[in-house]
Design a protein around this motif. Structure first.
Motif, short mmCIF file in Angstrom:
data_model
loop_
_atom_site.label_atom_id
_atom_site.label_comp_id
_atom_site.label_asym_id
_atom_site.label_seq_id
_atom_site.Cartn_x
_atom_site.Cartn_y
_atom_site.Cartn_z
N ARG A 32 73.24 -10.04 73.63
CA ARG A 32 73.79 -8.83 74.23
C ARG A 32 73.23 -7.58 73.57
O ARG A 32 72.93 -6.59 74.25
CB ARG A 32 75.32 -8.85 74.12
N ALA A 33 73.05 -7.62 72.26
CA ALA A 33 72.57 -6.45 71.53
C ALA A 33 71.10 -6.16 71.83
O ALA A 33 70.73 -5.03 72.16
CB ALA A 33 72.78 -6.65 70.02
N VAL A 34 70.25 -7.18 71.72
CA VAL A 34 68.82 -6.93 71.90
C VAL A 34 68.47 -6.65 73.35
O VAL A 34 67.49 -5.95 73.64
CB VAL A 34 67.96 -8.10 71.37
N SER A 35 69.27 -7.16 74.29
CA SER A 35 68.95 -7.00 75.71
C SER A 35 69.21 -5.60 76.22
O SER A 35 68.64 -5.20 77.25
CB SER A 35 69.76 -8.01 76.55
N ASP A 36 70.08 -4.84 75.55
CA ASP A 36 70.42 -3.49 76.01
C ASP A 36 69.16 -2.64 76.11
O ASP A 36 68.42 -2.48 75.15
CB ASP A 36 71.41 -2.85 75.04
N ARG A 37 68.92 -2.09 77.30
CA ARG A 37 67.67 -1.36 77.54
C ARG A 37 67.73 0.09 77.06
O ARG A 37 66.72 0.80 77.14
CB ARG A 37 67.29 -1.44 79.02
N HIS A 38 68.87 0.53 76.55
CA HIS A 38 68.98 1.87 75.98
C HIS A 38 69.17 1.84 74.47
O HIS A 38 68.60 2.66 73.76
CB HIS A 38 70.16 2.61 76.62
N ASP A 44 65.88 -9.29 79.57
CA ASP A 44 66.82 -10.06 80.40
C ASP A 44 67.60 -11.06 79.59
O ASP A 44 68.45 -11.78 80.14
CB ASP A 44 66.05 -10.79 81.52
N GLY A 45 67.32 -11.14 78.28
CA GLY A 45 68.06 -12.06 77.43
C GLY A 45 67.28 -12.42 76.18
O GLY A 45 66.29 -11.78 75.82
N LEU A 46 67.74 -13.47 75.53
CA LEU A 46 67.19 -13.95 74.25
C LEU A 46 66.80 -15.42 74.39
O LEU A 46 67.56 -16.21 74.95
CB LEU A 46 68.25 -13.80 73.16
N ILE A 47 65.62 -15.78 73.89
CA ILE A 47 65.19 -17.17 73.89
C ILE A 47 64.81 -17.58 72.47
O ILE A 47 64.02 -16.89 71.80
CB ILE A 47 64.03 -17.41 74.87
N MET A 48 65.38 -18.69 72.02
CA MET A 48 65.10 -19.22 70.70
C MET A 48 64.17 -20.42 70.82
O MET A 48 64.44 -21.34 71.60
CB MET A 48 66.42 -19.64 70.03
N MET A 61 68.18 -20.65 75.69
CA MET A 61 68.07 -19.40 76.43
C MET A 61 69.44 -18.79 76.67
O MET A 61 70.37 -19.47 77.10
CB MET A 61 67.35 -19.67 77.76
N PHE A 62 69.57 -17.49 76.35
CA PHE A 62 70.81 -16.74 76.53
C PHE A 62 70.56 -15.56 77.46
O PHE A 62 69.59 -14.81 77.27
CB PHE A 62 71.35 -16.25 75.18
N ASN A 63 71.44 -15.38 78.43
CA ASN A 63 71.33 -14.26 79.35
C ASN A 63 71.70 -12.95 78.66
O ASN A 63 72.24 -12.94 77.54
CB ASN A 63 72.24 -14.48 80.55
#
Length: 282
Positions: A32-38, A44-48, A61-63
């Protein structure tokens, strides 16, 4: 925390090397934190990229909303590039463990870097209870769905994650109203889809060419959805609209699809691109 920003035809994620480094304590919150575009990196999410006992690497994969998803086709191509380019496994064919099992990928190299990836996405899941959906049919084909007085016909497919495909007219692609944004959230959260669903709106140009737009479960409108494009290819055959080989035009670029009669698997070919690397404060 070191990260790599990558995208597959505009479907962008933040990637972490969890083979060589410990995984984050709370990947949902981090996504949620890294996906914020501002206020974050923007994605669109995080992939480990994680170690695997069954394959060359494992993908988690996290949305953007923090929910964990089973699969991401565009993300899988980028994971394959990450694994090869970063030296985790230097082979032209890789096996990647995902939420829908171990999938095989073939790499196209340019200057010893991965440029395109062909993925065996496996067999489509067509039983309604396994997609899952409560719409009638195994699979549901042209099943009736009414939203705000507008009648849709849904063809449902799972590629390890659930998809609802709607073949629509020109008005979904041009005009003042963004009908994908208007109807996408309602379809995602419709009672007919107990685990929510990815919604795809498709215009057919010919038996070998379509244009599609996506409302992605947990992320909203995205520039591309790889598993969704595979579902569109299957739905086109099931409804008699397209052939088994198909070019899908998505807002972020094109994907080549083939639902093989030989093994019943769907093959998807497209690019994988690294954008930049950086460090996120722990």
């Amino acid at each position: 925390m070191q990260f790599v920003k990558m995208h597959g035809i505009g479907n962008d994620y933040v990637y972490l090397d969890c083979v060589r480094n410990p995984p984050p304590a709370d990947p949902a919150a981090l996504s949620r934190a890294v996906s914020d575009r501002h206020f974050g990196i923007g994605s669109d999410g995080l992939i480990m990229v994680c170690p695997s006992e069954r394959a060359d690497a494992r993908m988690r994969m996290f949305n953007a909303d923090g929910s964990e998803s089973e699969m991401c086709g565009n993300g899988l191509r980028c994971v394959s590039k990450f694994v090869y380019d970063k030296g985790i496994a230097r082979k032209p064919r890789l096996a990647i463990e995902t939420g829908r099992g171990v999938l095989t990928v073939d790499l196209e190299l340019k200057n010893d870097k991965v440029s395109r990836v062909r993925v065996n996405m496996g067999e489509p899941i067509l039983k309604a209870a396994d997609i899952p959906t409560t719409l009638p049919g195994d699979p549901p084909v042209n099943a009736k769905l009414s939203l705000q007085g507008v009648r849709f016909e849904a063809t449902c497919v799972s590629m390890g994650n659930p998809h609802a495909v709607f073949f629509v007219g020109e008005d979904f692609f041009v005009g003042k109203r963004d009908l994908v944004a208007e109807f996408g959230p309602q379809i995602e959260n419709h009672a007919a889809f107990p685990r929510r669903v990815n919604a795809h709106f498709v215009r057919v140009h010919s038996r070998g060419e379509v244009t599609m737009r996506t409302w992605e479960r947990g992320s909203g409108i995205t520039l591309a959805c790889g598993t969704g494009a595979c579902a569109v290819g299957v739905a086109g055959v099931l409804t008699g609209r397209t052939d088994r080989k198909l070019v899908a035009h998505l807002p972020g670029g094109d994907l080549e699809l083939h639902w093989s009669e030989a093994d019943n698997c769907v093959y998807k070919t497209g690019p994988a691109t690294e954008v930049f690397t950086g460090e996120w404060p722990a």
